[in-house]
Motif scaffolding. Structure first.
Motif, PDB file in Angstrom:
ATOM      1  N   PRO B  50     -53.711  21.134  42.106  1.00  0.00           N
ATOM      2  CA  PRO B  50     -52.405  21.453  41.495  1.00  0.00           C
ATOM      3  C   PRO B  50     -51.318  21.725  42.534  1.00  0.00           C
ATOM      4  CG  PRO B  50     -54.124  22.714  40.443  1.00  0.00           C
ATOM      5  CD  PRO B  50     -54.788  21.914  41.488  1.00  0.00           C
ATOM      6  N   ARG B  51     -51.706  22.283  43.669  1.00  0.00           N
ATOM      7  CA  ARG B  51     -50.720  22.557  44.708  1.00  0.00           C
ATOM      8  C   ARG B  51     -50.116  21.265  45.237  1.00  0.00           C
ATOM      9  NH1 ARG B  51     -51.000  27.231  47.457  1.00  0.00           N
ATOM     10  NH2 ARG B  51     -51.643  28.131  45.516  1.00  0.00           N
ATOM     11  N   ILE B  53     -49.960  18.413  43.610  1.00  0.00           N
ATOM     12  CA  ILE B  53     -49.158  17.811  42.538  1.00  0.00           C
ATOM     13  C   ILE B  53     -47.801  18.494  42.476  1.00  0.00           C
ATOM     14  CG2 ILE B  53     -49.086  17.290  40.087  1.00  0.00           C
ATOM     15  CD1 ILE B  53     -51.398  15.961  41.286  1.00  0.00           C
ATOM     16  N   GLU B  54     -47.820  19.813  42.635  1.00  0.00           N
ATOM     17  CA  GLU B  54     -46.563  20.549  42.636  1.00  0.00           C
ATOM     18  C   GLU B  54     -45.671  20.100  43.781  1.00  0.00           C
ATOM     19  OE1 GLU B  54     -47.313  24.707  42.755  1.00  0.00           O
ATOM     20  OE2 GLU B  54     -45.318  25.078  43.567  1.00  0.00           O
ATOM     21  N   ILE B  57     -44.172  16.680  42.930  1.00  0.00           N
ATOM     22  CA  ILE B  57     -43.086  16.725  41.947  1.00  0.00           C
ATOM     23  C   ILE B  57     -41.817  17.271  42.590  1.00  0.00           C
ATOM     24  CG2 ILE B  57     -42.348  17.752  39.784  1.00  0.00           C
ATOM     25  CD1 ILE B  57     -44.434  15.934  39.113  1.00  0.00           C
ATOM     26  N   LYS B  58     -41.961  18.326  43.376  1.00  0.00           N
ATOM     27  CA  LYS B  58     -40.776  18.904  44.019  1.00  0.00           C
ATOM     28  C   LYS B  58     -40.134  17.885  44.952  1.00  0.00           C
ATOM     29  CE  LYS B  58     -41.892  23.729  43.852  1.00  0.00           C
ATOM     30  NZ  LYS B  58     -42.464  24.877  44.497  1.00  0.00           N
ATOM     31  N   LEU B  61     -38.343  15.089  42.897  1.00  0.00           N
ATOM     32  CA  LEU B  61     -37.108  15.513  42.238  1.00  0.00           C
ATOM     33  C   LEU B  61     -35.968  15.642  43.238  1.00  0.00           C
ATOM     34  CD1 LEU B  61     -38.458  18.153  39.744  1.00  0.00           C
ATOM     35  CD2 LEU B  61     -37.506  15.937  39.206  1.00  0.00           C
ATOM     36  N   PHE B 113     -35.092  24.531  50.334  1.00  0.00           N
ATOM     37  CA  PHE B 113     -36.154  25.285  49.677  1.00  0.00           C
ATOM     38  C   PHE B 113     -37.389  24.461  49.359  1.00  0.00           C
ATOM     39  CE2 PHE B 113     -34.036  29.201  49.410  1.00  0.00           C
ATOM     40  CZ  PHE B 113     -32.695  28.919  49.271  1.00  0.00           C
ATOM     41  N   GLU B 117     -42.616  24.136  50.923  1.00  0.00           N
ATOM     42  CA  GLU B 117     -43.629  24.044  49.884  1.00  0.00           C
ATOM     43  C   GLU B 117     -44.218  22.655  49.803  1.00  0.00           C
ATOM     44  OE1 GLU B 117     -41.952  25.708  46.331  1.00  0.00           O
ATOM     45  OE2 GLU B 117     -40.691  26.955  47.589  1.00  0.00           O
ATOM     46  N   GLN B 120     -46.600  22.341  52.670  1.00  0.00           N
ATOM     47  CA  GLN B 120     -47.795  23.138  52.462  1.00  0.00           C
ATOM     48  C   GLN B 120     -48.749  22.474  51.498  1.00  0.00           C
ATOM     49  OE1 GLN B 120     -48.637  25.926  54.080  1.00  0.00           O
ATOM     50  NE2 GLN B 120     -50.553  25.892  52.974  1.00  0.00           N
ATOM     51  N   GLY B 121     -48.208  21.756  50.525  1.00  0.00           N
ATOM     52  CA  GLY B 121     -49.085  21.141  49.531  1.00  0.00           C
ATOM     53  C   GLY B 121     -49.704  19.836  49.973  1.00  0.00           C
ATOM     54  N   THR B 168     -36.743  32.805  58.246  1.00  0.00           N
ATOM     55  CA  THR B 168     -37.817  32.726  57.259  1.00  0.00           C
ATOM     56  C   THR B 168     -39.126  32.296  57.897  1.00  0.00           C
ATOM     57  OG1 THR B 168     -36.276  31.092  56.415  1.00  0.00           O
ATOM     58  CG2 THR B 168     -37.330  32.448  54.820  1.00  0.00           C
ATOM     59  N   GLN B 172     -44.487  33.680  58.583  1.00  0.00           N
ATOM     60  CA  GLN B 172     -45.409  32.722  57.987  1.00  0.00           C
ATOM     61  C   GLN B 172     -46.725  32.755  58.711  1.00  0.00           C
ATOM     62  OE1 GLN B 172     -44.613  31.243  55.305  1.00  0.00           O
ATOM     63  NE2 GLN B 172     -42.532  32.008  55.392  1.00  0.00           N
ATOM     64  N   GLN B 174     -49.082  30.283  57.564  1.00  0.00           N
ATOM     65  CA  GLN B 174     -49.621  28.948  57.314  1.00  0.00           C
ATOM     66  C   GLN B 174     -48.926  27.995  58.268  1.00  0.00           C
ATOM     67  OE1 GLN B 174     -51.984  28.391  55.008  1.00  0.00           O
ATOM     68  NE2 GLN B 174     -52.012  30.557  54.533  1.00  0.00           N
ATOM     69  N   LYS B 177     -46.226  25.476  57.021  1.00  0.00           N
ATOM     70  CA  LYS B 177     -44.940  26.087  56.690  1.00  0.00           C
ATOM     71  C   LYS B 177     -44.165  26.432  57.954  1.00  0.00           C
ATOM     72  CE  LYS B 177     -44.967  28.166  52.212  1.00  0.00           C
ATOM     73  NZ  LYS B 177     -44.811  29.398  51.455  1.00  0.00           N
TER      74      LYS B 177
END
Lengths: 311, 346
Positions: B50-51, B53-54, B57-58, B61, B113, B117, B120-121, B168, B172, B174, B177
């Motif tokens: 799921p990570r 896939i997220e 999608i991000k 988009l 932003f 992510e 990371q995915g 930021t 971290q 990871q 990231k």
């Protein structure tokens, strides 16, 4: 006498039906705005009747909003300071070298306030659950009675569950914060149960709304003895379920990333009892912690083969 | 991945990049960008976690929205000037929108932003592609339109990227990231100078690609994705660990290494353009990212036994080191003395 009561009841029923016919479908949602009204006019016995419309509970006082702003700004300042210290507010060497961590312990009423208890009374069942501090304020006592009597609403088939769940972390300005458990690989619980099996649930607040019922579960079998038990549950054992149904496509629970930039990290932990046995139950929890068990090298306990391979 | 699928996605990536960098018409530039976006999607969502896939999608988009904005800006320009030439973007609204759209594509603040992510995915190799190859077409468009971009907006975004990339990235743990935030701050450096000396942007980008590829490939060899795993990577691949430290210090911009060259030249150019305060701010903000590079170097190489670690040591790895690592590492550490060859061309 009996006839009068029956007649009265039927009149009120019909009255309700009339109101239902009159209000449904368009005006109803506008008059009392609850989501369930859009689908049915049946209100479950366990849920509270809606008396106040949502717009009435908004408080427009200037002073209160100023106080709220001050609190949020001070929280933001605290978060920035913690950002400078290190991840999760701990200094770096502490973060990199830690092997155990206590996440929740129960020593005062405010520790209890971080948890929410629920039972099947919300769907009309008869189980009861209570949470209080144990003797000498050294543990939390979750106790109650499980009752598997099914509520008679025509659609529920099973009942009888009680549980408690941690409230999610909230940062400044009501942002969600997540736990970073990437340094650990097991859950460590010091509990004293009564022999009944419990289910531990982990909820990772997912990015997609269709995954909102996803939970990672595993079981915790307690001994009934007078001695405290220390139960270690590795995270590799947690399996994925959605709305209570174990999913075919399993994947390991990802523990990483607590920063607010990630939307799918661990949000809350919960315990549920639902072992289909009527009667009282009791669980004392001293603390819930995390452990990095170096002897545990398993990555995921379940098979990851493809269920329906395309030929 | 299925070899068919791998072939199609790789070929599409090459095709999309080539179409964009060789285009003169806005429609072709947009086509190349869209092909790239669609082609990388199966690569990000390869593991069906799921990570991942997220992240897919991000990414989709944001990139689709940015491509549409680029097309819209070229459309506004075509409406007012009647031509679709990339190098002749003159309408001010067009220029503003293009600057914002390219910032979204690249991951400049405040459109950054999605970047950490998404990285990371995805797996380490896909993350490498996302930070280097997928940035190349937008940078090319920036180079082609460098005299049509909106200077105050661009400078503001550049300084903010250097700032937020450093700030930021501080907490971290990871690695992907951390590399995402390093990418954001390097992009800030790249875009601050593009209006004044576009060749410096290209130089910074190429050197950044070199260094990032070396890092990602080294991390891929030792299977490390977290800072705590990096602490014990010296047991698996001690030589690679040592060179990783040097590459990280090069990425941080420290003098004996090549990473210093772009920073030096950019500060020099900004000073020539009477933007000394911007140069000073950028230099000070790069200290923040230096801090986390040093932390990576510290935890991987500078602390050696007998420190205690809390990570199970992995005693074997079944990944052969990519021979490219040797070439990239040598270049990233030793190229600075060759800078007199590069300087006259700028």
């Amino acid at each position: 006498m009996a006839l009068t009561t029956v007649l009265l009841k039927s009149v009120s029923l019909r009255g309700r039906c009339f109101r239902h016919d009159f209000l449904h479908p368009l005006i109803g949602p506008l008059l009392n705005d609850s989501m369930s009204k859009l689908y049915s006019s049946y209100r479950r016995p366990g849920s509270q009747p809606e008396k106040k419309p949502a717009w009435k509970s908004v408080d427009l006082s200037f002073k209160k909003s100023f106080d709220v702003l001050k609190t949020q700004l001070s929280l933001l300042k605290k978060e920035s300071k913690e950002h400078l210290i290190g991840p999760g507010g701990q200094p770096w060497d502490e973060f990199l070298l830690e092997q155990t961590k206590v996440v929740w312990e129960f020593r005062s009423q405010e520790d209890l306030n971080k948890w929410v208890i629920s039972s099947d009374a919300e769907i009309g069942g008869k189980s009861e659950v209570y949470l209080k501090l144990g003797r000498n304020d050294q543990a939390a006592l979750l106790y109650g009675t499980l009752n598997t009597e099914v509520p008679r609403d025509g659609e529920t088939k099973y009942s009888g569950y009680c549980g408690m769940r941690a409230k999610p972390l909230v940062g400044s300005f009501a942002r969600r914060k997540y736990y970073d458990w990437s340094n650990f690989n097991s859950l460590y619980l010091r509990v004293r149960g009564d022999g009944r099996p419990w289910m531990v649930n982990i909820y990772t607040d997912p990015y997609f709304s269709h995954q909102k019922d996803d939970l990672y579960n595993y079981f915790m079998f307690t001994r009934g003895g007078p001695y405290w038990e220390e139960i270690k549950i590795p995270f590799s054992k947690f399996f994925l379920s959605s709305r209570g149904r174990v999913q075919d496509n399993q994947h390991p629970l990802w523990l990483d990333k607590a920063s607010f930039l990630w939307a799918s990290a661990i949000c809350t932990l919960g315990f549920t009892i639902g072992d289909k046995v009527d009667g009282p139950f009791q669980l004392e929890i001293d603390f819930i912690g995390l452990l990095n068990d170096r002897a545990h090298t398993e990555e995921f306990a379940y098979e990851l083969y493809e269920m329906n391979p395309k030929v | 991945m299925n070899p068919h699928a791998k072939l199609i996605t790789t070929a599409s990536l090459i095709l999309g990049t080539t179409i964009t960098i060789t285009s003169n018409h806005w429609a072709m530039a947009w086509t190349g960008l869209e092909i790239n976006t669609i082609a990388i999607i199966p690569m990000i969502s390869k593991s069906h976690h799921p990570r991942a896939i997220e992240a897919t999608i991000k990414y989709f988009l944001v990139q689709a929205a940015a491509s549409a904005s680029i097309l819209f800006s070229s459309l506004i320009n075509a409406w007012s000037t009647g031509q679709w030439d990339i190098t002749q973007l003159t309408n001010p609204t067009s220029c503003l929108l293009l600057t914002a759209a390219i910032a979204m594509k690249l991951g400049l603040v405040p459109f950054h932003f999605w970047f950490p992510e998404v990285l990371q995915g995805s797996s380490l190799t896909t993350a490498l592609l996302l930070s280097t190859a997928m940035k190349f077409p937008p940078i090319t468009i920036l180079l082609l339109t460098s005299n049509s971009l909106n200077p105050p907006l661009l400078t503001l975004m550049a300084v903010a990227s250097a700032a937020l990339g450093g700030w930021t990235g501080l907490n971290q743990t990871q690695l992907r990231k951390i590399l995402a935030f390093s990418s954001i701050s390097h992009l800030g450096w790249m875009t601050v100078i593009i209006i004044y000396a576009p060749k410096l942007t290209l130089l910074t980008f190429l050197l950044y690609t070199l260094l990032t590829s070396a890092i990602f490939l080294s991390l891929n060899t030792s299977h490390t994705t977290k800072l705590s795993t990096l602490m014990t990577s010296w047991t698996k691949t001690p030589m690679l660990n040592a060179t990783l430290m040097l590459i990280l210090l090069s990425l941080a911009g420290l003098p004996p290494f090549i990473g210093f060259l772009p920073k030096w030249l950019i500060i020099q150019e900004l000073t020539k353009q009477e933007m000394t305060s911007t140069a000073l701010t950028l230099a000070l903000l790069s200290l923040l990212s230096l801090f986390f590079y040093l932390r990576l170097a510290y935890s991987s190489s500078i602390t050696l036994p007998p420190n205690s670690t809390n990570q199970t040591k992995h005693w074997y790895t079944n990944k052969n080191a990519n021979p490219l690592i040797a070439i990239l590492t040598s270049l990233s550490i030793l190229l600075l003395p060759l800078s007199p060859l590069i300087l006259p061309t700028i």
